[in-house]
Motif scaffolding. Sequence first.
Motif, mmCIF file in Angstrom:
data_model
loop_
_atom_site.group_PDB
_atom_site.id
_atom_site.type_symbol
_atom_site.label_atom_id
_atom_site.label_comp_id
_atom_site.label_asym_id
_atom_site.label_seq_id
_atom_site.Cartn_x
_atom_site.Cartn_y
_atom_site.Cartn_z
ATOM 1 N N UNK A 1 0.825 -1.228 0.000
ATOM 2 C CA UNK A 1 0.000 0.000 0.000
ATOM 3 C C UNK A 1 0.846 1.260 0.000
ATOM 4 N N UNK A 2 2.178 1.099 -0.040
ATOM 5 C CA UNK A 2 3.041 2.260 0.186
ATOM 6 C C UNK A 2 3.314 3.047 -1.094
ATOM 7 N N UNK A 3 3.554 4.362 -0.923
ATOM 8 C CA UNK A 3 4.048 5.201 -2.021
ATOM 9 C C UNK A 3 5.554 5.353 -1.910
ATOM 10 N N UNK B 1 8.415 4.980 -4.711
ATOM 11 C CA UNK B 1 9.797 5.411 -4.435
ATOM 12 C C UNK B 1 10.427 4.394 -3.484
ATOM 13 N N UNK B 2 11.575 3.812 -3.889
ATOM 14 C CA UNK B 2 12.271 2.865 -3.008
ATOM 15 C C UNK B 2 13.582 3.508 -2.560
ATOM 16 N N UNK C 1 12.285 -8.477 -2.882
ATOM 17 C CA UNK C 1 10.865 -8.718 -2.616
ATOM 18 C C UNK C 1 10.001 -7.503 -2.967
ATOM 19 N N UNK C 2 10.625 -6.324 -3.114
ATOM 20 C CA UNK C 2 9.836 -5.133 -3.448
ATOM 21 C C UNK C 2 9.634 -4.978 -4.960
ATOM 22 N N UNK C 3 10.254 -5.875 -5.765
ATOM 23 C CA UNK C 3 10.220 -5.710 -7.219
ATOM 24 C C UNK C 3 8.791 -5.716 -7.758
ATOM 25 N N UNK C 4 7.977 -6.669 -7.284
ATOM 26 C CA UNK C 4 6.614 -6.772 -7.826
ATOM 27 C C UNK C 4 5.809 -5.522 -7.475
ATOM 28 N N UNK C 5 6.002 -5.031 -6.232
ATOM 29 C CA UNK C 5 5.281 -3.813 -5.821
ATOM 30 C C UNK C 5 5.612 -2.666 -6.768
ATOM 31 N N UNK C 6 6.875 -2.602 -7.188
ATOM 32 C CA UNK C 6 7.306 -1.510 -8.076
ATOM 33 C C UNK C 6 6.715 -1.689 -9.480
#
Length: 493
Positions: free
Chosen positions: A66-68, A103-104, A91-96
């Motif tokens: 849910x994060x921006x 923004x990571x 693990x954040x790849x799909x979210x991106x």
Amino acid sequence: MMDFAIPDKPHDESRQGEALMLEPKGQNDRKLYIESYGCAMNFSDSEIVASILADKGFETTGDYNNADVIFINTCSIRENAEQRVRNRLKEFTIAKVKNPGLVVGVLGCMAERLKSKFLEEEKLVDVVVGPDAYRDLPNLIDKVDDGQKAVNVLLSREETYADINPVRLNSNGINAFVSIMRGCDNMCSFCVVPFTRGRERSREPQSIVKECADLFSQGYREVTLLGQNVDSYKWGGAGRDAEGDQKSEVGSQKSEDGGQNSEVVNFANLLEMVALIHPDLRVRFSTSHPKDITDEVLYTMKKYDNICNYIHLPVQSGNSRILDLMNRTYDREWYKNRIDAIRRIIPECGISTDVITGFCSETDEEHQETLSMMDYVKYDYAYMFMYSERPGTLAAKRYADDIPEPVKSSRLKQVVAKQQAHSYERLQAQLGKVQRVLIEGFSKKSDKDYCGRNDQNAMVVFPVDESYKPGQYVNVLVERTTTATLIGSVVVD
Ligand code: SAM
Ligand code: SF4
């Protein structure tokens, strides 16, 4: 690679990678997800980061989907700590992919160590921010929103974030970390911290006292003063006049230069200032350095009942040649002398340590001296690690990392086995004694039991009684122990 902790110091190992949350403050409809790795200092820094972004209206979320903005506050101390972060980033790849505007950001020690190289190595990452550049985060996020990558890894000689009131994230409302200094000027040859966290600087004492007093008035009952080497805390003396104006009369002393506005506050003075806030506010601190811990600090601990009788005094090795290679600037005899001073001045003090096995060129006889040092001290707890070579450190430049992994590991196992026996022995010595315990909440295993720490930092579990609640002190008679916990029942005077 194996790391062991038995059982825990103020920092809770189970919090590694925990997402941090705070009450929404504002107007910005963007959501921040922030998780932290490494030492207590990093967790404390994440509270500063959250505070800076909360002022810009960011809300926090516990679900990165849910994060921006996703921030990961990283640790570089050993190679496996860095690997853990790289795995997590994947693990954040799909979210991106689902949210290209996401923004990571990578914060903390790994960001400082790798700088813009991080952007090349991990394409997912948009922002790289070192530990002294968190005030710049809102600008850096704006830059990414404008389609650029952003890096700020400038280290500072002054930044202590003294004026930022950290939000308390996922807090139990009872214990809080308070950062009293940043950076490190020691150059232990194995350690990356001086490179990732910069020069040592102390925070203005009144801002520390104010933060602790505010915490007390909000219901907190224990503060842990944090620094890489708290014994070298120093405020005042020549060149610090402006801030020095507000210094308290309590606990300060004239500096040797005798100049105007030059009162010096050392760590013993600071401890006293915090202890005087209220007798019901417990004071802990971490980490002490064997070369710097003074009898003055020990006598201050003895003088105030609310300064906990517990010292984390990392030994690293029990052999003088290895300590010299490690550039620890003390030898075996010096360390033993400091232990003798603790036992003489505060006989009931809990002592914990850090041990590294398999440092460059360590022989088996030298390793045996670490084991014999453990027998000498009988530590209550220990954090135990195999040596992990870190790029750029003095050891990496000067010495071969020549102890084979199986040897490092077998030495570590011996250290761990010895520590388990000592921890158990130290707990057993508490049987039949009454301990003052600050109730922290329900025990992890059952809501029929409360848990809290005694003065020496051992966890104590006892049945819930409706007359007491978390945040209160109770006297507990220790009736039995597990390998890591004291178990007993409340006694009424
Ligand atoms: N400032 C503290 C001190 O000097 O004791 C320690 C800070 S460091 C974050 C925590 C511990 O990590 C050290 O005491 C040491 O035992 C361990 N450590 C640091 N660098 C290491 C390395 N390269 N390999 C293995 N353990 C390491
Ligand atoms: Fe690293 Fe040594 Fe500083 Fe501790 S005192 S942070 S081990 S350089």
